[in-house]
Design an enzyme around this catalytic site. Sequence first.
Site, PDB file in Angstrom:
ATOM      1  N   GLU A 297      14.149  15.182  10.664  1.00  0.00           N
ATOM      2  CA  GLU A 297      12.853  15.394  10.009  1.00  0.00           C
ATOM      3  C   GLU A 297      12.673  16.899   9.794  1.00  0.00           C
ATOM      4  O   GLU A 297      13.341  17.706  10.435  1.00  0.00           O
ATOM      5  CB  GLU A 297      11.722  14.899  10.927  1.00  0.00           C
ATOM      6  CG  GLU A 297      11.902  13.492  11.452  1.00  0.00           C
ATOM      7  CD  GLU A 297      11.751  12.448  10.365  1.00  0.00           C
ATOM      8  OE1 GLU A 297      10.936  12.642   9.452  1.00  0.00           O
ATOM      9  OE2 GLU A 297      12.490  11.451  10.429  1.00  0.00           O
TER      10      GLU A 297
ATOM     11  N   ALA B 177       0.858  -1.184   0.000  1.00  0.00           N
ATOM     12  CA  ALA B 177       0.000   0.000   0.000  1.00  0.00           C
ATOM     13  C   ALA B 177       0.890   1.228   0.000  1.00  0.00           C
ATOM     14  O   ALA B 177       1.821   1.329   0.806  1.00  0.00           O
ATOM     15  CB  ALA B 177      -0.892   0.005   1.235  1.00  0.00           C
TER      16      ALA B 177
ATOM     17  N   LYS C 116      12.000   4.485  22.030  1.00  0.00           N
ATOM     18  CA  LYS C 116      12.839   3.281  21.925  1.00  0.00           C
ATOM     19  C   LYS C 116      13.213   2.752  23.316  1.00  0.00           C
ATOM     20  O   LYS C 116      13.264   1.540  23.541  1.00  0.00           O
ATOM     21  CB  LYS C 116      14.095   3.608  21.110  1.00  0.00           C
ATOM     22  CG  LYS C 116      13.765   3.982  19.656  1.00  0.00           C
ATOM     23  CD  LYS C 116      14.940   4.635  18.954  1.00  0.00           C
ATOM     24  CE  LYS C 116      14.578   5.070  17.545  1.00  0.00           C
ATOM     25  NZ  LYS C 116      15.565   5.988  16.952  1.00  0.00           N
TER      26      LYS C 116
HETATM   27  N1  HSE Z   1      14.970   9.795  13.597  1.00  0.00           N
HETATM   28  C1  HSE Z   1      15.623   8.610  14.028  1.00  0.00           C
HETATM   29  C2  HSE Z   1      17.082   8.930  14.364  1.00  0.00           C
HETATM   30  C3  HSE Z   1      15.561   7.578  12.944  1.00  0.00           C
HETATM   31  O1  HSE Z   1      17.556  10.046  14.105  1.00  0.00           O
HETATM   32  O2  HSE Z   1      17.753   8.084  14.905  1.00  0.00           O
HETATM   33  C4  HSE Z   1      15.241   6.197  13.356  1.00  0.00           C
HETATM   34  O3  HSE Z   1      14.378   6.039  14.410  1.00  0.00           O
END
Ligand code: HSE
Length: 440
Positions: free
Chosen positions: A192, A43, A207
Amino acid sequence: MKPIQVGLLGLGVVGGGTFTILNRNREEIARRAGREIKVTMAAVRESDLEAAVKKTGSGITLTTNPADVVGSPDVDIVAELMGGIHPARELVLQAIANGKHVVTANKALLALHGNEIFKAAHEKGVMVAFEAAVAGGIPIIKALREGLTANRIEWIAGIINGTSNFILTRMRDEGAGFADALKEAQALGYAESDPTFDIEGIDAAHKLTIMASIAFGIPMQFDRVYTEGISKLTAQDIAYAEEFGYRIKLLGITRRTPKGIELRVHPTLIPEKRLIANVDGVMNAVLVKADAAGQTLYYGAGAGAEPTGSSVIADLVDITRMATSDPGNRVPHLAFQPDQLRNDPILPVAEVETSYYLRMRALDRPGVLADITRILADLGISIEAMLQREPVAGEERVDVIMLTHRTIEKQIDQAIVKIEALDSIAGAITRIRLESLGTS
Ligand code: HSE
């Protein structure tokens, strides 16, 4: 034997990497798994459809409706690689309800809704695997859940966000300011476009939540993680830390203590001689202290198409091998048998015991240091090292930096309030926690 059929939700960075590796290593993976692993459906977003056709050729069914994948009789395993909470949560729960196994790289989803998802999977007798959700290509879930299964795990300390590690590395190597290092990370495509999750420690907290759950046999408790990011760190603090022989890293730390389990993400001074202090750039590393194995360190790429795809496929292979086995004899999702999870207390950060780096701007005149050390002594806080900068011409205040021995956080909180109230101190005190990460 008939291939096991995989439906991908998302064919972006991780989905694309997974597809590429499965094609490239098809034969070798089948020799390991015992049967071929075949992507039958994917998808994708409407806007990505054309690129997806180019990538996948004619062998798989593409759809813009993820519910098609979750409901398809041609899919045995749904790999959720789209990210975000909605509609990922609903799709994963629907896949489980439809009797499909699930692989997910979605750490936010598990940290926030893992308890619900694993309960549903257990009731339905399907597997939910999530190696790719923590530290990209590093097989840390496998190590914690299986490799170290003989051990009582004592603590974990991880560099588990590559973007913030890249920024800290640039700040140290180039003396760059936080804002410039962040811009560089964005230009290189690491951060991001809204980098809040990376720089404010939220991604690392997701995490850490997952690792703590499988290390200690506790439910996922993201809302109990003390989370502090790197956005307020200065290159100056990084340089002062170096003078004392320390590096500053954004660590996710979880530790079992007699009073409860620590769950915290924050910038941390660590001795420069530790291997983990030398993990630079976007790389990740997780240091685990276990009672029998001692310290073990896991290092590698924490993100990226193929490293993360490697972890997705490890889960696909595990599920392929186990798909026909009795659910009661599989490796439990959260390492401990579902009825053996315990609600051990989580320690509030005010009760955590650690050491501290304190930086303050003090008047350079007799008695000032005595006032500061008196406050610390009255609160039972012992100073391990101290540095006073020479005054810069024309300035009446100097930087004073202190490292403390271990103490309870609420004691330091009180000391900071009292020291900041002194007339001789200007502005706020910078406090950064310090961990020796030694063998105890
Ligand atoms: N944004 C995360 C990092 C990528 O910079 O480690 C993977 O989770």
